[in-house]
Design an enzyme around this catalytic site. Sequence first.
Site, PDB file in Angstrom:
ATOM      1  N   ASP A 121      67.447  75.339  73.716  1.00 43.10           N
ATOM      2  CA  ASP A 121      67.631  74.548  72.143  1.00 43.10           C
ATOM      3  C   ASP A 121      68.706  73.708  72.051  1.00 43.10           C
ATOM      4  O   ASP A 121      68.962  73.456  71.000  1.00 43.10           O
ATOM      5  CB  ASP A 121      67.367  75.636  71.353  1.00 43.10           C
ATOM      6  CG  ASP A 121      66.669  75.258  70.017  1.00 43.10           C
ATOM      7  OD1 ASP A 121      66.038  74.144  69.924  1.00 43.10           O
ATOM      8  OD2 ASP A 121      66.976  75.735  68.965  1.00 43.10           O
ATOM      9  N   ASP A 159      59.961  73.566  74.536  1.00 38.51           N
ATOM     10  CA  ASP A 159      61.075  72.378  74.348  1.00 38.51           C
ATOM     11  C   ASP A 159      61.878  72.201  75.928  1.00 38.51           C
ATOM     12  O   ASP A 159      62.472  71.171  75.736  1.00 38.51           O
ATOM     13  CB  ASP A 159      62.017  73.147  73.355  1.00 38.51           C
ATOM     14  CG  ASP A 159      61.519  73.334  72.034  1.00 38.51           C
ATOM     15  OD1 ASP A 159      60.434  73.154  72.084  1.00 38.51           O
ATOM     16  OD2 ASP A 159      62.475  73.904  71.311  1.00 38.51           O
ATOM     17  N   ASP A 306      60.871  79.493  60.717  1.00 33.56           N
ATOM     18  CA  ASP A 306      61.502  78.560  61.664  1.00 33.56           C
ATOM     19  C   ASP A 306      62.661  78.337  61.556  1.00 33.56           C
ATOM     20  O   ASP A 306      63.505  77.831  62.330  1.00 33.56           O
ATOM     21  CB  ASP A 306      60.948  77.166  61.183  1.00 33.56           C
ATOM     22  CG  ASP A 306      59.308  76.877  61.471  1.00 33.56           C
ATOM     23  OD1 ASP A 306      58.969  77.465  62.557  1.00 33.56           O
ATOM     24  OD2 ASP A 306      58.767  76.397  60.478  1.00 33.56           O
TER      25      ASP A 306
END
Length: 332
Positions: A121, A159, A306
């Site tokens: 991330d 991701d 989130d």
Amino acid sequence: MSRLIRTFAALAVLGLAAGCSSMTGVDEASVAGAATKKASPAPASPFWVDPASSAAEQIELWERQGRTADAEQLERIAGQPVALWPAGEIDPAPAVASATTSASQEGRTALFVAYNIPHRDCGQHSAGGAPDADAYRAWIGKFADALGGSKALVVLEPDAVAHIVDGCTPGEYHAEREQLLGEAILRLKQQPNTQVYLDAGNPSWIQEPWKLVDPLKRAGIENADGFALNVSNFQTDAVTKTYGLRLSQDLGGKHFVIDSSRNGNGPLPGVWCNPSGRALGTRPTTDTGEPALDAYLWIKRPGESDGTCEGGPDAGQWWPEYALSLARNSKS
């Protein structure tokens, strides 16, 4: 709040500007201890429902508090199969083995997300991951071993490829990441009844799907069952399916799955993190009406934050009021 919430406290999470996933896992004791609870999968879904989910725990609490109407609303979440995200910071084997054992007893498929790639991330909400390549290989090996011969579906590294394409992950890590993803696919596919779908972002993030083709190929997509789209995002089924079919064509017909957990009302323009007014989407099913689309899945666990935005707790933490909003806004 509950036993399960305490279990989830150590889990890693996902939450970036493209709007990806939060991470949730479950330990062996929580799965085994939940055997007395009841949960049944949605019609037309072959997937296992976790009877000790945060939603199930919340229902019990609200029923004790007399919030019976709210508890009934949360059944829309608790009764559906959602993916488990074993924590990257600890041995994934107990959580994986417990879930697959329970699923096998019901003749169903357990859903998982493997999310522990190094440099995860880009240092954002879900920063972390394995400290180096060897640690990642060891973690994936334990994950795969715990799957055994049980039926399982694994969404691999949300991701990871899209962050290569958008440049968020520094270039010096690209080759190693692609190699690790390819190795992870091969290792997971050694398990005889495991399906693997490599994450490919979402239509609002990498808007030209052709940009994903070469990185996905370098990451070993040819050895996977397909790719996953819309993980923890809110893009509609129609938009995502169209995008997926284009990417599938560019990949020689590769199949795909769509995360429909929170896309019932589509995206809220300009807001990726805990947008208000969203709704649960298509219930998990393999009955998609499209040969290349293998399933609609709830990969993101509805009701988990989130990130610390719009009044939410840390990414991946259970947020009952947001879960209730998703359920209330649901059309089914």
